[in-house]
Design an enzyme around this catalytic site. Structure first.
Site, PDB file in Angstrom:
ATOM      1  N   GLY A 115       0.778  -1.233   0.000  1.00  0.00           N
ATOM      2  CA  GLY A 115       0.000   0.000   0.000  1.00  0.00           C
ATOM      3  C   GLY A 115       0.808   1.280   0.000  1.00  0.00           C
ATOM      4  CB  SER A 116       4.333   2.158  -0.745  1.00  0.00           C
ATOM      5  OG  SER A 116       4.505   1.677  -2.063  1.00  0.00           O
ATOM      6  CG  ASN A 117       2.401   3.630  -5.789  1.00  0.00           C
ATOM      7  OD1 ASN A 117       2.886   4.749  -5.919  1.00  0.00           O
ATOM      8  ND2 ASN A 117       2.932   2.563  -6.354  1.00  0.00           N
ATOM      9  CG  MET A 135      -0.916  -7.567  -7.354  1.00  0.00           C
ATOM     10  SD  MET A 135       0.094  -6.505  -8.426  1.00  0.00           S
ATOM     11  CE  MET A 135       0.984  -7.740  -9.370  1.00  0.00           C
ATOM     12  NE  ARG A 136      -7.857 -10.990  -7.210  1.00  0.00           N
ATOM     13  CZ  ARG A 136      -7.702 -12.273  -7.470  1.00  0.00           C
ATOM     14  NH1 ARG A 136      -7.948 -12.731  -8.676  1.00  0.00           N
ATOM     15  NH2 ARG A 136      -7.300 -13.116  -6.531  1.00  0.00           N
ATOM     16  CG  LEU A 137      -5.964  -8.568 -16.281  1.00  0.00           C
ATOM     17  CD1 LEU A 137      -6.156  -9.575 -17.407  1.00  0.00           C
ATOM     18  CD2 LEU A 137      -5.400  -7.270 -16.828  1.00  0.00           C
ATOM     19  CG  ASN A 164      -2.576   0.038 -13.198  1.00  0.00           C
ATOM     20  OD1 ASN A 164      -2.550  -0.204 -11.991  1.00  0.00           O
ATOM     21  ND2 ASN A 164      -1.822  -0.627 -14.056  1.00  0.00           N
ATOM     22  CG  HIS A 212       3.154  -1.312 -15.423  1.00  0.00           C
ATOM     23  ND1 HIS A 212       2.749  -2.517 -14.893  1.00  0.00           N
ATOM     24  CD2 HIS A 212       4.197  -1.588 -16.272  1.00  0.00           C
ATOM     25  CE1 HIS A 212       3.499  -3.489 -15.396  1.00  0.00           C
ATOM     26  NE2 HIS A 212       4.378  -2.955 -16.232  1.00  0.00           N
TER      27      HIS A 212
END
Length: 201
Positions: free
Chosen positions: A12-14, A87-89, A104, A106
């Site tokens: 959860g850093s972002n 971590m899911r589409l 999102n 990346h």
């Protein structure tokens, strides 16, 4: 202020960088997490943000899983979604409910090194430059329209950990900056469209 939600699966850093940014035109009303043991859940308690833990293993399929999330988002009147290590589409249920309102982040310069372990992919490929990308979410894996990118040099001495640290430092600054820009521009455009519509009427 615009009500928004953060989706996260890990530390959860972002998510924290977004929550602690005081100059955003939105308030984070909800954290959605798909991992019941994820560290971000305990961190969210310190932020005084409601946590919705939704374990996909307890649902018969992806549609049912996302419908449960969508019900909660509508209950909280969420207008924007920010994926921060989720971590899911994202599937059709959420994409159709939030067209061009899901962002999102990346850890690469997309389209290079999409998918999991982007930093490891960059090191294996031996590239001299990687970076950070923020993009709109579509049905593909890291294929949505790019909003912002920033490069990070890859040093010969870099390990996964050292490169990750430098990339993460960029992420924590660039993501809130980009959210502020996108929301401000979108609200301005919506306001202008409303003014034109009113003049026509």
């Amino acid at each position: 202020m615009i009500p928004a939600a953060v989706f996260a699966s890990g530390s959860g850093s972002n998510a924290e960088a977004i929550v602690e940014e005081s100059h955003l035109p939105c308030t984070i009303e909800l954290l959605v997490c798909d991992k019941p043991a994820a560290p971000v859940i305990s961190r969210a308690k310190h932020w005084n943000i409601e946590v919705f833990v939704c374990d996909p293993k307890t649902f018969p399929n992806k549609q049912a899983y996302e419908q449960a999330i969508l019900t909660k988002l509508r209950e909280k009147q969420i207008e924007w979604i920010f994926l921060a290590g989720y971590m899911r589409l994202i599937g059709p249920t959420l994409l159709e409910a939030y067209p061009e309102r899901i962002l999102n982040i990346h850890p690469s310069l997309l389209p290079a090194f999409a998918g999991k372990d982007a930093i490891g992919q960059a090191l294996t490929a031996g590239v001299k430059v990687s970076g950070v990308t923020i993009h709109f979410v579509d049905a593909g894996m890291d294929t949505g329209s790019i909003i912002a990118q920033e490069a990070v040099r890859v040093l010969e001495t870099d390990t996964n950990q050292t490169l990750h640290q430098r990339i993460q430092a960029i992420e924590h600054r660039l993501y809130p900056e980009t959210i502020r820009y996108i929301l401000t521009e979108r609200e301005r455009n919506d306001s202008n469209a409303t003014s034109v519509d009113q003049r026509i009427r």
